[in-house]
Design an enzyme around this catalytic site. Structure first.
Site, PDB file in Angstrom:
ATOM      1  CG  HIS A  14       0.365   0.238  -1.146  1.00  0.00           C
ATOM      2  ND1 HIS A  14      -0.977   0.143  -0.867  1.00  0.00           N
ATOM      3  CD2 HIS A  14       0.935  -0.791  -0.500  1.00  0.00           C
ATOM      4  CE1 HIS A  14      -1.202  -0.901  -0.095  1.00  0.00           C
ATOM      5  NE2 HIS A  14      -0.043  -1.499   0.141  1.00  0.00           N
ATOM      6  CG  HIS A  16       3.624  -3.843   2.655  1.00  0.00           C
ATOM      7  ND1 HIS A  16       2.795  -3.756   3.753  1.00  0.00           N
ATOM      8  CD2 HIS A  16       2.810  -3.809   1.564  1.00  0.00           C
ATOM      9  CE1 HIS A  16       1.535  -3.681   3.345  1.00  0.00           C
ATOM     10  NE2 HIS A  16       1.510  -3.715   2.019  1.00  0.00           N
ATOM     11  CE  LYS A 100      -4.041  -0.031   3.652  1.00  0.00           C
ATOM     12  NZ  LYS A 100      -3.167  -0.573   2.652  1.00  0.00           N
ATOM     13  CG  HIS A 137      -6.867  -3.928   1.919  1.00  0.00           C
ATOM     14  ND1 HIS A 137      -5.669  -4.519   1.585  1.00  0.00           N
ATOM     15  CD2 HIS A 137      -7.830  -4.835   1.618  1.00  0.00           C
ATOM     16  CE1 HIS A 137      -5.893  -5.735   1.106  1.00  0.00           C
ATOM     17  NE2 HIS A 137      -7.198  -5.950   1.127  1.00  0.00           N
ATOM     18  CG  HIS A 175      -3.925  -2.979  -3.071  1.00  0.00           C
ATOM     19  ND1 HIS A 175      -5.242  -3.046  -2.735  1.00  0.00           N
ATOM     20  CD2 HIS A 175      -3.230  -3.046  -1.920  1.00  0.00           C
ATOM     21  CE1 HIS A 175      -5.330  -3.138  -1.415  1.00  0.00           C
ATOM     22  NE2 HIS A 175      -4.131  -3.138  -0.903  1.00  0.00           N
TER      23      HIS A 175
HETATM   24  O1  DOR Z   1      -0.552  -9.051  -0.795  1.00  0.00           O
HETATM   25  C1  DOR Z   1      -0.574  -8.295   0.160  1.00  0.00           C
HETATM   26  N1  DOR Z   1       0.436  -8.258   1.063  1.00  0.00           N
HETATM   27  N2  DOR Z   1      -1.635  -7.514   0.335  1.00  0.00           N
HETATM   28  C2  DOR Z   1      -1.792  -6.777   1.435  1.00  0.00           C
HETATM   29  O2  DOR Z   1      -2.777  -6.115   1.539  1.00  0.00           O
HETATM   30  C3  DOR Z   1      -0.807  -6.832   2.539  1.00  0.00           C
HETATM   31  C4  DOR Z   1       0.498  -7.239   2.053  1.00  0.00           C
HETATM   32  C5  DOR Z   1       1.447  -7.632   3.176  1.00  0.00           C
HETATM   33  O3  DOR Z   1       1.578  -6.864   4.137  1.00  0.00           O
HETATM   34  O4  DOR Z   1       2.071  -8.683   3.106  1.00  0.00           O
HETATM   35 ZN    ZN Z   2      -0.149  -3.419   0.871  1.00  0.00          ZN
END
Ligand code: DOR
Ligand code: ZN
Length: 349
Positions: A14, A16, A100, A137, A175
């Site tokens: 997981h 970003h 997702k 999520h 998470h």
């Molecule tokens: O803390 C987080 N940041 N939780 C999420 O679900 C998204 C992520 C983000 O894209 O910044």
């Molecule tokens: Zn995330």
């Protein structure tokens, strides 16, 4: 005596990576140690179609450091308009590894997510048929539900009913932040249901965010809960239970966007995740379980081979990680675990 630990190369289930200058800044931080990562699709606009995912994958591959063999595993952002035929084609071509689900409004860039679950039934049935996992999520967005209860309420009111309605659907609860989430995942058949745990949720509890002044760099979603929940996450991660694997949710935001009257959610852990995890597992006498959590359980769930390479860590003087990295859009603060990190990755250095 020198203490060393060699693991199969880990993966991040997981992650970003964002896009543009931020992508170019953060990708090397993950690619340094990880073989593969599940790439979150919450860009602006989101990665909705197989065509969007193919183009994003190309941008990620172009941003890899020279010589890197890091493999992005692409996901689609489920909307109420997602076309089951496109999902099927994306999965069958090998481009799409998961879909997702963001409940609309749950977190960063989730406005295009799902409000009415009836509208995504056909997509979910297709996924169940072809074995394509749904990454969830797991928080309700009802304003009447306290933010610290949103994960537990989601399990009872959304996740469990959804899984009963579409029994073949393979789901990853992402998470996990509560003992409730751990207990739910543990009770489901292995292979049908998995759970990811982040690096930061193994370390912080809600006091880290709120005691002694507000600490925006510890604010993420789902928000960290009380210490008893954090301890349940540690117990699951170090247990060797194959339901649970690493998904860092490393989520970069610039310091300007974090240190704000309305700060963004996300902890940026890509840089020091392996050192943090080794410290946590070491403290609990579970270093022998780290490879399962970081390198083996995830591939097993996704039906992929374990990485061929290895990483080696060595315990010694505390490692000095940079407090922040430059992103082109501005500095991004690296997660501070609040304790010295004595395990450093020596190979690949
Ligand atoms: O803390 C987080 N940041 N939780 C999420 O679900 C998204 C992520 C983000 O894209 O910044
Ligand atoms: Zn995330």
């Amino acid at each position: 005596m020198i203490q060393r630990l060699t693991l199969r190369q880990p993966d991040d289930w997981h992650l970003h990576l964002r896009d543009g200058a931020m992508l170019r800044a953060v990708l090397p931080e993950t690619a340094r140690h990880f073989g593969r990562a599940i790439i979150m699709p919450n860009l602006v606009p989101p990665v909705v179609t197989t065509g969007d995912a193919a183009a994003y994958r190309d941008r990620i591959l172009a941003a890899r450091p020279d010589g890197s063999t890091f493999t992005p595993l692409m996901t689609l952002y489920l909307t109420e308009d997602t076309d089951p035929a496109d999902v099927r084609a994306g999965a069958e071509s090998g481009l799409i590894t998961a879909v997702k689900l963001y409940p609309a409004g749950a977190t960063t860039n989730s406005a295009s997510g799902v409000r009415d679950f009836d509208k995504v039934t056909a997509v979910l049935e297709t996924m169940a048929e072809i074995g394509l996992p749904l990454c969830v999520h797991g928080e309700v967005t009802d304003p009447a539900v306290d933010i610290f209860d949103r994960e537990a309420v989601f399990i009872d009111t959304v996740l469990d009913p959804l899984r009963r309605r579409i029994p073949g659907l393979r789901v990853v609860m992402e998470h996990i932040t509560t003992a409730d989430g751990i207990a739910y995942v543990q009770a489901q058949p292995n292979g049908q249901m998995g759970g990811t745990i982040t690096t930061h949720h193994l370390i912080i509890d809600r006091n880290h965010i709120l005691v002694g002044g507000i600490k925006p760099h510890y604010y993420c979603l789902p928000v960290a809960k009380r210490a008893t929940h954090r301890d349940a996450l540690i117990a699951a991660a170090i247990s060797g239970d194959p339901h649970f694997f690493l998904g860092t949710d490393s989520a970069p935001h610039t310091d300007a966007n974090k240190e704000s009257a309305c700060g963004c959610a996300g902890c940026f852990t890509a840089t020091n995740t392996l050192s943090c995890l080794a410290e946590v597992f070491d403290r609990h006498g579970a270093l022998d379980r780290l490879e399962g959590f970081a390198s083996r359980h995830g591939p097993a769930f996704y039906g992929l081979p374990v990485n061929a390479g290895t990483v080696t860590l060595e315990k010694g003087d505390p490692v000095a990680y940079p407090p922040r990295i430059d992103s082109g859009d501005g500095p991004v603060t690296v997660f501070d675990p609040g304790f010295p990190l004595r395990w450093r990755v020596i190979d690949p250095a």
